[in-house]
Design an enzyme around this catalytic site. Structure first.
Site, PDB file in Angstrom:
ATOM      1  N   GLU A 104      16.225   0.613   8.000  1.00  0.00           N
ATOM      2  CA  GLU A 104      17.386   1.357   7.537  1.00  0.00           C
ATOM      3  C   GLU A 104      17.259   2.868   7.771  1.00  0.00           C
ATOM      4  OE1 GLU A 104      17.811   1.177   3.381  1.00  0.00           O
ATOM      5  OE2 GLU A 104      19.895   1.840   3.435  1.00  0.00           O
ATOM      6  N   THR A 126      12.620  -5.168  10.039  1.00  0.00           N
ATOM      7  CA  THR A 126      12.002  -5.045   8.720  1.00  0.00           C
ATOM      8  C   THR A 126      11.486  -6.414   8.282  1.00  0.00           C
ATOM      9  OG1 THR A 126      12.474  -4.927   6.346  1.00  0.00           O
ATOM     10  CG2 THR A 126      14.379  -5.036   7.760  1.00  0.00           C
ATOM     11  N   ASP A 128      11.156  -7.111   5.332  1.00  0.00           N
ATOM     12  CA  ASP A 128      11.846  -7.383   4.051  1.00  0.00           C
ATOM     13  C   ASP A 128      13.127  -8.194   4.236  1.00  0.00           C
ATOM     14  OD1 ASP A 128       9.878  -5.839   3.002  1.00  0.00           O
ATOM     15  OD2 ASP A 128      11.154  -4.173   2.390  1.00  0.00           O
ATOM     16  N   GLY A 171       8.623  -6.364  -0.697  1.00  0.00           N
ATOM     17  CA  GLY A 171      10.046  -6.489  -0.982  1.00  0.00           C
ATOM     18  C   GLY A 171      10.432  -5.389  -1.936  1.00  0.00           C
ATOM     19  N   ARG A 172      10.796  -4.267  -1.327  1.00  0.00           N
ATOM     20  CA  ARG A 172      11.055  -3.066  -2.121  1.00  0.00           C
ATOM     21  C   ARG A 172      12.324  -3.209  -2.953  1.00  0.00           C
ATOM     22  NH1 ARG A 172       9.282   2.070  -1.847  1.00  0.00           N
ATOM     23  NH2 ARG A 172      10.741   3.517  -2.776  1.00  0.00           N
ATOM     24  N   GLU A 222       7.356  -6.938  -5.045  1.00  0.00           N
ATOM     25  CA  GLU A 222       6.852  -5.650  -5.564  1.00  0.00           C
ATOM     26  C   GLU A 222       7.922  -4.859  -6.314  1.00  0.00           C
ATOM     27  OE1 GLU A 222       5.626  -3.191  -2.237  1.00  0.00           O
ATOM     28  OE2 GLU A 222       7.489  -3.606  -1.173  1.00  0.00           O
ATOM     29  N   ARG A 266      -5.011 -14.160 -13.095  1.00  0.00           N
ATOM     30  CA  ARG A 266      -5.477 -13.220 -12.077  1.00  0.00           C
ATOM     31  C   ARG A 266      -4.300 -12.833 -11.182  1.00  0.00           C
ATOM     32  NH1 ARG A 266      -9.412 -13.447 -14.840  1.00  0.00           N
ATOM     33  NH2 ARG A 266     -11.582 -13.874 -14.231  1.00  0.00           N
ATOM     34  N   GLN A 274       0.661  -8.742   5.020  1.00  0.00           N
ATOM     35  CA  GLN A 274       1.928  -9.397   5.409  1.00  0.00           C
ATOM     36  C   GLN A 274       2.550  -8.781   6.653  1.00  0.00           C
ATOM     37  OE1 GLN A 274       4.274 -10.146   1.392  1.00  0.00           O
ATOM     38  NE2 GLN A 274       2.775  -8.514   1.186  1.00  0.00           N
TER      39      GLN A 274
HETATM   40  O1  F6P Z   1       9.945  -1.678   4.349  1.00  0.00           O
HETATM   41  C1  F6P Z   1       8.925  -2.543   4.591  1.00  0.00           C
HETATM   42  C2  F6P Z   1       7.821  -2.363   3.607  1.00  0.00           C
HETATM   43  O2  F6P Z   1       6.818  -3.234   4.042  1.00  0.00           O
HETATM   44  C3  F6P Z   1       8.186  -2.576   2.126  1.00  0.00           C
HETATM   45  O3  F6P Z   1       8.226  -3.921   1.764  1.00  0.00           O
HETATM   46  C4  F6P Z   1       7.099  -1.795   1.424  1.00  0.00           C
HETATM   47  O4  F6P Z   1       7.534  -1.326   0.154  1.00  0.00           O
HETATM   48  C5  F6P Z   1       6.861  -0.645   2.332  1.00  0.00           C
HETATM   49  O5  F6P Z   1       7.248  -1.061   3.632  1.00  0.00           O
HETATM   50  C6  F6P Z   1       5.428  -0.169   2.380  1.00  0.00           C
HETATM   51  O6  F6P Z   1       5.350   0.962   3.172  1.00  0.00           O
HETATM   52  P1  F6P Z   1       4.033   1.709   3.671  1.00  0.00           P
HETATM   53  O7  F6P Z   1       3.593   1.047   4.929  1.00  0.00           O
HETATM   54  O8  F6P Z   1       4.482   3.114   3.920  1.00  0.00           O
HETATM   55  O9  F6P Z   1       2.993   1.587   2.606  1.00  0.00           O
END
Ligand code: F6P
Length: 342
Positions: A104, A126, A128, A171-172, A222, A266, A274
């Site tokens: 995006e 992405t 995500d 998954g932001r 996340e 845990r 991922q």
């Molecule tokens: O946008 C993809 C993503 O993998 C998100 O799921 C995650 O929050 C973010 O990137 C992590 O980004 P970085 O590589 O900057 O830690």
């Protein structure tokens, strides 16, 4: 034509397959030449590029990461950023067009540059899967596969110790990876940002599984926020766009679940695993097709567009269509999955 390619934002399995698809289609169908910009918009702003010959893309569709490198650099920041500077850089280096492969943020930058008259087409990327304008983004299938393999392993150790296992996936803003990986691995609870769920409900699912003699498995995205609680943030601070880095919800949930259910718990954060390694066959094919189609777009001067998967077809749509909405998990998909919880 002489075409620049760049990959920007978080990396994603399949980026190299896009690059290969673009270069091969460009050379074989049109006789184009290619250059690769290093590290996303940084390389574009600093004119840091190299010639991308056919030999440079040999055998790369199975490789993870991106041979071009990537960064979360903003196209409009700094003395060398902005439409005028980038247009001058392209003209000076006889580069006729740019293929921007990104999520995006990258596509928003590309859209602004196109509005200022620059010749750019986009390829959505992405893990995500949160871009509304395309059915699936490449990288998502691979991320799911990796998550499922890891969660299957968590299950066997959870079973042995009769523990509750919490797997935190990426998954932001959206829970596509959690939904798919959770469903595929038989999770007893899936927690996603789109659906606020109470601790009572989560504990109930965990207890139900435990009472049946199962080691409860919770898959959490996340960006999930438990009902009535604060968002969990990573200790790693802000990213380059000033957004708080996520991560930590699994570690936050585990002691709460243990305290409330009395079941030893845990948490494991799958994190960047991922995004690494070889793409699945599905992602290689999708990425290759998108790369090939992006060169058709360039050849027809379809500036300000991006390629997108609709059903099994690759279509061309305006870049701004990708930027209007996040593709969230629809409630009916979550409700369908939740029949299997507990
Ligand atoms: O946008 C993809 C993503 O993998 C998100 O799921 C995650 O929050 C973010 O990137 C992590 O980004 P970085 O590589 O900057 O830690």
């Amino acid at each position: 034509m002489r075409i620049g390619i760049m990959t920007s934002g978080g990396d994603c399995p399949g980026l190299n397959a896009v690059i290969r698809g673009a270069v091969l289609n460009g050379i074989k169908s049109y006789g184009h030449e290619f250059v690769g910009f290093r590290d996303g918009w940084r390389g574009v702003k600093e004119a840091d590029f190299f010639e991308l010959q056919r030999s440079a893309v040999r055998g790369i569709s199975k490789q993870g990461g991106t041979i071009l490198g990537t960064s979360r650099t903003n196209a409009f920041e700094g003395e060398d950023g902005g439409a005028e500077n980038i247009a001058a850089m392209l003209a000076k280096n006889n580069i006729d067009a740019l293929i921007a492969i990104g999520g995006e943020g990258t596509l928003a930058g590309a859209q602004r540059l196109c509005e200022a008259g620059l010749p750019i087409v986009g390829v959505p990327k992405t893990i995500d899967n949160d871009l509304d304008a395309t059915d699936y983004t490449f990288g998502f299938d691979t991320a799911n596969q990796i998550a499922v393999e890891a969660i299957d392993r968590l299950r066997t150790t959870g079973d042995s110790h009769h523990r509750c296992m919490v797997a935190e996936v990426m998954g932001r803003h959206v829970g596509w990876i959690a939904l798919h990986a959770g469903m595929a691995s038989g999770a007893h609870a899936i927690l996603i940002p789109e659906v606020s769920t109470s601790m009572d409900q989560i504990c109930q699912w965990v207890n139900e599984a435990h009472e049946r003699g199962r080691a409860p498995l919770v898959v959490v995205a996340e960006g999930f926020v438990p009902e009535g609680m604060e968002e969990a943030f990573s200790v790693r601070g802000l990213d380059t766009f000033g957004r708080a880095r996520l991560g930590g919800i699994g570690e936050m949930l585990a002691p709460l679940l243990e305290e409330r259910t009395g079941i030893e718990t845990r948490a494991t954060v799958l994190g960047h695993i991922q995004r690494g390694g070889v793409p699945t066959a599905f992602d290689r094919v999708l990425a290759t097709r998108l790369g090939m189609a992006s060169v058709d777009s360039v050849s027809e001067g379809a500036w300000g567009t991006m390629v997108a998967l609709h059903g099994t077809k690759v279509n061309r749509i305006p870049l701004r269509a990708a930027l209007n909405n996040l593709k969230r998990v629809p409630l009916e998909r979550y409700n369908e999955a939740s029949i299997l919880f507990g």
